[in-house]
Design a protein around this motif. Structure first.
Motif, PDB file in Angstrom:
ATOM      1  N   ARG A 141       0.834  -1.198   0.000  1.00  0.00           N
ATOM      2  CA  ARG A 141       0.000   0.000   0.000  1.00  0.00           C
ATOM      3  C   ARG A 141       0.872   1.252   0.000  1.00  0.00           C
ATOM      4  O   ARG A 141       1.861   1.326   0.711  1.00  0.00           O
ATOM      5  N   LEU A 142       0.530   2.227  -0.821  1.00  0.00           N
ATOM      6  CA  LEU A 142       1.202   3.520  -0.783  1.00  0.00           C
ATOM      7  C   LEU A 142       0.565   4.376   0.301  1.00  0.00           C
ATOM      8  O   LEU A 142      -0.659   4.408   0.428  1.00  0.00           O
ATOM      9  N   TYR A 143       1.405   5.063   1.059  1.00  0.00           N
ATOM     10  CA  TYR A 143       0.917   5.936   2.125  1.00  0.00           C
ATOM     11  C   TYR A 143       1.237   7.392   1.802  1.00  0.00           C
ATOM     12  O   TYR A 143       2.209   7.691   1.115  1.00  0.00           O
ATOM     13  N   SER A 144       0.423   8.292   2.332  1.00  0.00           N
ATOM     14  CA  SER A 144       0.614   9.730   2.121  1.00  0.00           C
ATOM     15  C   SER A 144       1.703  10.254   3.054  1.00  0.00           C
ATOM     16  O   SER A 144       2.204   9.528   3.926  1.00  0.00           O
ATOM     17  N   ASP A 151      -5.420   4.971  -2.006  1.00  0.00           N
ATOM     18  CA  ASP A 151      -6.175   3.932  -2.698  1.00  0.00           C
ATOM     19  C   ASP A 151      -5.282   3.045  -3.558  1.00  0.00           C
ATOM     20  O   ASP A 151      -5.756   2.060  -4.122  1.00  0.00           O
ATOM     21  N   PHE A 152      -4.009   3.405  -3.667  1.00  0.00           N
ATOM     22  CA  PHE A 152      -3.120   2.727  -4.617  1.00  0.00           C
ATOM     23  C   PHE A 152      -2.165   1.746  -3.955  1.00  0.00           C
ATOM     24  O   PHE A 152      -1.656   1.980  -2.861  1.00  0.00           O
ATOM     25  N   MET A 153      -1.926   0.653  -4.681  1.00  0.00           N
ATOM     26  CA  MET A 153      -0.890  -0.308  -4.313  1.00  0.00           C
ATOM     27  C   MET A 153       0.309  -0.077  -5.234  1.00  0.00           C
ATOM     28  O   MET A 153       0.147   0.137  -6.439  1.00  0.00           O
ATOM     29  N   LEU A 154       1.497  -0.104  -4.658  1.00  0.00           N
ATOM     30  CA  LEU A 154       2.721  -0.103  -5.453  1.00  0.00           C
ATOM     31  C   LEU A 154       3.035  -1.550  -5.776  1.00  0.00           C
ATOM     32  O   LEU A 154       2.998  -2.409  -4.891  1.00  0.00           O
ATOM     33  N   VAL A 155       3.328  -1.858  -7.038  1.00  0.00           N
ATOM     34  CA  VAL A 155       3.666  -3.224  -7.426  1.00  0.00           C
ATOM     35  C   VAL A 155       5.007  -3.229  -8.132  1.00  0.00           C
ATOM     36  O   VAL A 155       5.427  -2.236  -8.735  1.00  0.00           O
ATOM     37  N   GLY A 156       5.695  -4.341  -8.038  1.00  0.00           N
ATOM     38  CA  GLY A 156       6.982  -4.458  -8.706  1.00  0.00           C
ATOM     39  C   GLY A 156       7.460  -5.897  -8.704  1.00  0.00           C
ATOM     40  O   GLY A 156       6.995  -6.721  -7.899  1.00  0.00           O
ATOM     41  N   ILE A 157       8.382  -6.195  -9.607  1.00  0.00           N
ATOM     42  CA  ILE A 157       8.961  -7.529  -9.697  1.00  0.00           C
ATOM     43  C   ILE A 157      10.475  -7.387  -9.591  1.00  0.00           C
ATOM     44  O   ILE A 157      11.114  -6.785 -10.467  1.00  0.00           O
TER      45      ILE A 157
END
Length: 277
Positions: A141-144, A151-157
């Motif tokens: 989860r991205l935090y302010s 509302d956004f999730m950070l995703v990565g591989i």
């Protein structure tokens, strides 16, 4: 699992990746053409399918090490590279390819890639390291700035996660490049900040601990070589990344898109529509 399959496996919540953030920061208009309008590329730089093919061979190498097997024979890596590159070129056969000085045609690209993988094979040393995971998909989860969840999730591989002799995590990103990577570029690279954010959020490291990072850069030279550039990401770096990511999301939400001329324009897949914008 392919990188796209890994991305598709994430939650259906709103999400943003490092690639999206990087694209918006470097040219928000390109972001609009690619992610919003989903335009078909006008042209594709050879660096894209070439890099993916080298990456696939390295993934095969590290996957065998993770499984506790012996190193894959070099010939197997060469075959993997050739198969993936040819498949990538065939997939984009209807789109013009922008060839480069180091890879002016298909045969030269095949020769360069195999020479680079030979340099990788003969140079890479995993003494003191254990391979934890390869192509590791993570989300968080991205935090302010005020610590509130967005509302956004950070995703990565993550290309490669290792454990060093001190039982500390080391995140590795594999790259191909003609030019060397400077220490300052490594220290400022937001991709590693994103990976460090994901690792901390998923408890691979303590919340306030620094994250050891390194770029393994395979150079496109007459005599290719592997260069390793090390850097670190602190808790403050991760906080700064989250602030940048949220600023990017605010710009996207406000529909702010404009051309940002830079050195990447020569390879841009949307230069024609950009000039007509």
């Amino acid at each position: 699992m392919s990188r796209q399959e890994a991305l598709n496996s994430f939650s259906q919540d709103l999400y943003v990746s490092h690639n999206q953030i990087f694209t918006y920061l470097n040219c928000s208009l390109k972001y609009k053409f690619h992610y919003v309008e989903k335009r078909k590329p006008e042209r594709i730089s050879i660096t894209l399918p070439f890099g993916k093919a080298v990456h696939a061979a390295e993934e095969l190498f590290y996957g065998s090490m993770k499984a506790g097997n012996n190193k894959e024979p070099l010939q197997v890596l060469h075959e993997k590279f050739e198969k993936v590159l040819c498949k990538g070129l065939e997939k984009n056969s209807g789109t013009p390819i922008v060839w480069k000085k180091t890879t002016p045609d298909k045969d030269a690209a095949l020769a360069m890639g195999k020479a680079m993988l030979t340099a990788f094979y003969e140079t890479i040393d995993l003494s003191g390291y254990a391979v934890v995971d390869v192509e590791l998909p993570l989300s968080a989860r991205l935090y302010s700035d005020t610590g509130l969840p967005t509302d956004f999730m950070l995703v990565g591989i993550i290309d490669l996660l290792m454990m060093d002799e001190h039982s500390e995590a080391v995140v590795v990103d594999n790259k191909t490049a003609a030019q060397p990577m400077s220490e300052s570029s490594a220290d400022e690279n937001l991709q590693m900040s994103a990976y460090a954010y994901l690792l901390a959020a998923n408890k691979y490291v303590f919340p306030t601990s620094p994250v050891k990072c390194r770029f393994d850069v395979l150079r496109k030279l007459k005599k290719p070589k592997l260069e390793i550039v090390q850097t670190v990401r602190t808790a403050q770096d991760r906080k700064r990344f989250a602030k940048i990511a949220n600023a990017v999301l605010a710009g996207i939400d406000a529909g702010i898109y404009m051309p940002q001329p830079n050195w990447m324009c020569s390879d841009c897949s949307y230069s024609d529509v950009c000039k007509a914008w």
